[in-house]
Scaffold this active site. Structure first.
Site, PDB file in Angstrom:
ATOM      1  N   SER B  53       0.808  -1.217   0.000  1.00  0.00           N
ATOM      2  CA  SER B  53       0.000   0.000   0.000  1.00  0.00           C
ATOM      3  C   SER B  53       0.842   1.269   0.000  1.00  0.00           C
ATOM      4  O   SER B  53       0.364   2.336  -0.332  1.00  0.00           O
ATOM      5  CB  SER B  53      -0.948   0.003   1.206  1.00  0.00           C
ATOM      6  N   LYS B  90       0.545   4.413   7.052  1.00  0.00           N
ATOM      7  CA  LYS B  90      -0.079   5.257   6.023  1.00  0.00           C
ATOM      8  C   LYS B  90       0.378   6.697   6.209  1.00  0.00           C
ATOM      9  O   LYS B  90       0.930   7.057   7.242  1.00  0.00           O
ATOM     10  CB  LYS B  90      -1.622   5.230   6.160  1.00  0.00           C
TER      11      LYS B  90
END
Lengths: 419, 141
Positions: B53, B90
């Site tokens: 990701s 993230k």
């Protein structure tokens, strides 16, 4: 001004840092070999799990309250402890680590009105940087700091920090503090205190007849009284962990009858103890080796120990492993099912301050250099990367630790993983 | 994190009998990778990245993230966050939900890979920033 900073449910909190799902859930941590409960989170205490309960007796409570169980992960706890102490050291140079999860910080000379804010800052910094919650108690002396640390921990309104300098407020708390809860008052002296009419910390503080205190409770009792009165007399150096004994012992995961397995286990214990010895810069004059059968089994009990007296104090693993091996030859009995073994080192001397005897067998410089290389490799690469060959390579006897969390902070192969 | 100092020599010469090398007086201190990657050892934790990701940010499957808990989070930094029971790495983004001055803002966690959509933190979510990613270590062998 002395502060006592103490981690809340230290072992359980260490587990939570890497497993935040466990916040608010009951957690217990087991002793070596998964035998007994040695640490409990606040929630586990509340559901009534007693300290020291053998795991098999706790099974029902664990199931009923959905308690999370961990084998002890001393590698992780030790590393987290060092982190906490490093953060604390940024706040004052005068600090003494009192145990794996608590430290005294000396703030003499700091401005009194600024200290309450500083204590909150300390608490927040430790949590922010390490993820571990701590409680802080601050007052005039160590004994009082300990009492106010307890207040900080128990009273929700304190939010983990209790500072108190003012006589009347101190007395109010001392009245609520049973004498048995005061630092340094053991079972025995608690009974004696009661006999003398001293039931609370307040009673001792205001006990007029100081001679009687000294007579019945020695100088230690007098010092305790002074500390409660706000006169510092227990020095930080006094309470430094005494270097009296180093012990390494552990039960086996199974019964052991093989002499060589025992030899390896003992060598491993000796190595660990000797490493600790060198880490604190000491040498040992005496070593005691013991082997025993399962105490909880209704079979014949065998307990044998062998004391070794070195010619001169040593910190040489080789010398000690050899001695432990010879000791085993003296005490081992064929056919006996051994369950536990261990060594203790006593009669410790400072490495620097020791009297070198020209004519005795001092540790050779070569061996000492080798030890220090071994220690530094083991520190970097993980314990027991380098070891004496007697320790063996199979280690059938290794302890049970079936519910152990990972060595998140010390092993590259066991890091926490994130998506 | 232990402060082990492993120095890489930037510049050095062999000692030759007789003449000292004139370059020796230009010898500089060695580079310390710890110093380069870590600022506050007590608050630094290593974490292993999984999945893809964050490939846009140079974080690959197996990369080691150097996470500094002492840093304050702010919009744009990459963080390890704990969201409703799981850890995730993230980019932390604070968005104003309204153009008016003093309006509310909301927190989003952005992946660096088009096939992932942002995680929007809602009221009632169990959310905490666990630490800020200061460096990424990726081996090529």
């Amino acid at each position: 001004m002395i502060a006592l900073v103490d981690c809340n449910s230290f072992y359980a909190s260490c587990e939570r840092v890497f497993n935040p799902k466990l916040w608010g859930k009951p957690i217990v941590v087991l002793s070596n070999n998964d035998g007994c409960i040695v640490a409990r989170s606040e929630e586990a205490k509340q559901v009534g799990i007693p300290m020291g309960l053998p795991l098999f007796k706790a099974k029902d409570l664990i199931k009923k309250h959905n308690v999370h169980v961990f084998s002890s992960n001393y590698t992780l706890y030790g590393d987290m402890s060092e982190r906490v102490m490093t953060v604390l050291r940024q706040f004052t140079p005068n600090m003494k680590v009192y145990s794996v999860d608590e430290a005294f910080l000396d703030f003499s000379g700091f401005k009194e009105e600024k200290l309450a804010a500083l204590m909150r800052e300390i608490k927040n910094a430790v949590y922010k940087q390490t993820g571990l919650p701590v409680s802080v108690g601050l007052s005039h002396t160590k004994v009082l700091a300990k009492i106010f640390n307890h207040v900080a921990k128990k009273n929700k309104i304190c939010q983990g920090v209790a500072t108190c300098f003012e006589g009347e407020r101190i007395d109010k708390v001392l009245k609520r503090t049973p004498i048995g809860e005061v630092w340094g008052v053991g079972r025995k002296s608690e009974v004696k205190m009661y006999d003398a009419g001293v039931k609370t910390a307040y009673d001792l503080k205001h006990f007029e007849n100081t001679h009687l205190i000294q007579k019945r409770f020695t100088v230690a009792g007098r010092k305790l009284q002074d500390e409660l009165r706000g006169i510092s007399c227990v020095e930080l150096d006094d309470i430094q962990k005494s270097k009296k004994n180093i012990i390494s012992t552990r039960g086996f995961g199974k019964q052991v009858t093989d002499k060589n397995e025992l030899r390896e286990a003992l060598a491993s214990h000796v190595s660990k103890a000797a490493e600790k010895l060198r880490a604190q810069n000491s040498m040992a004059k005496s070593m005691n080796v013991f082997i025993r059968t399962n105490r909880f089994k209704p079979t014949e009990q065998v307990y044998d120990s062998f004391a070794i007296e070195f010619l001169s104090p040593t910190q040489n693993t080789f010398k000690m492993v050899r001695a432990s091996s010879e000791a085993l030859d003296q005490i081992f009995k064929p056919g006996v099912e051994y369950k536990k073994c261990g060594v203790s080192l006593s009669n410790l001397y400072d490495f620097n301050g020791s009297q070198f005897d020209l004519f005795s067998q001092n540790d050779s410089l070569k061996d000492l250099n080798l030890m220090s290389v071994m220690d530094s490799v083991n520190r970097k690469q993980g314990s027991e990367t380098l070891k004496v060959a007697t320790c063996g390579t199979t280690e059938d006897w290794k302890m049970l630790s079936q519910m152990k969390s990972k060595a998140y902070t010390t092993r590259v192969s066991e890091l926490m993983e994130v998506n | 994190m232990r402060n082990t100092v492993t120095k890489l020599k930037l510049y050095s010469t062999y000692v030759e009998a007789g003449f000292p090398s004139p370059a020796d007086s230009y010898l500089e201190g060695a580079i310390d990778l710890n110093e380069l990657l870590i600022k506050n050892p007590a608050a630094t934790f290593l974490v292993r990245a999984k999945g893809e990701s964050m490939i846009g940010a140079g974080i690959f499957e197996g990369s080691i993230l150097v996470v500094d808990r002492s840093l304050e989070i702010r919009s744009g930094l990459i963080c390890i966050a704990y969201v409703n029971g799981d850890f995730t790495v993230k980019r932390f983004v604070k968005r104003n939900t309204n153009r008016n001055v003093g309006s509310e803002s909301r927190i989003e966690l952005h992946a660096e890979n088009e096939s992932y959509s942002p995680i929007v933190i809602k009221a009632g979510d169990h959310f905490e920033v666990w630490g800020v990613v200061r460096s990424v270590i990726t081996k090529t062998l």
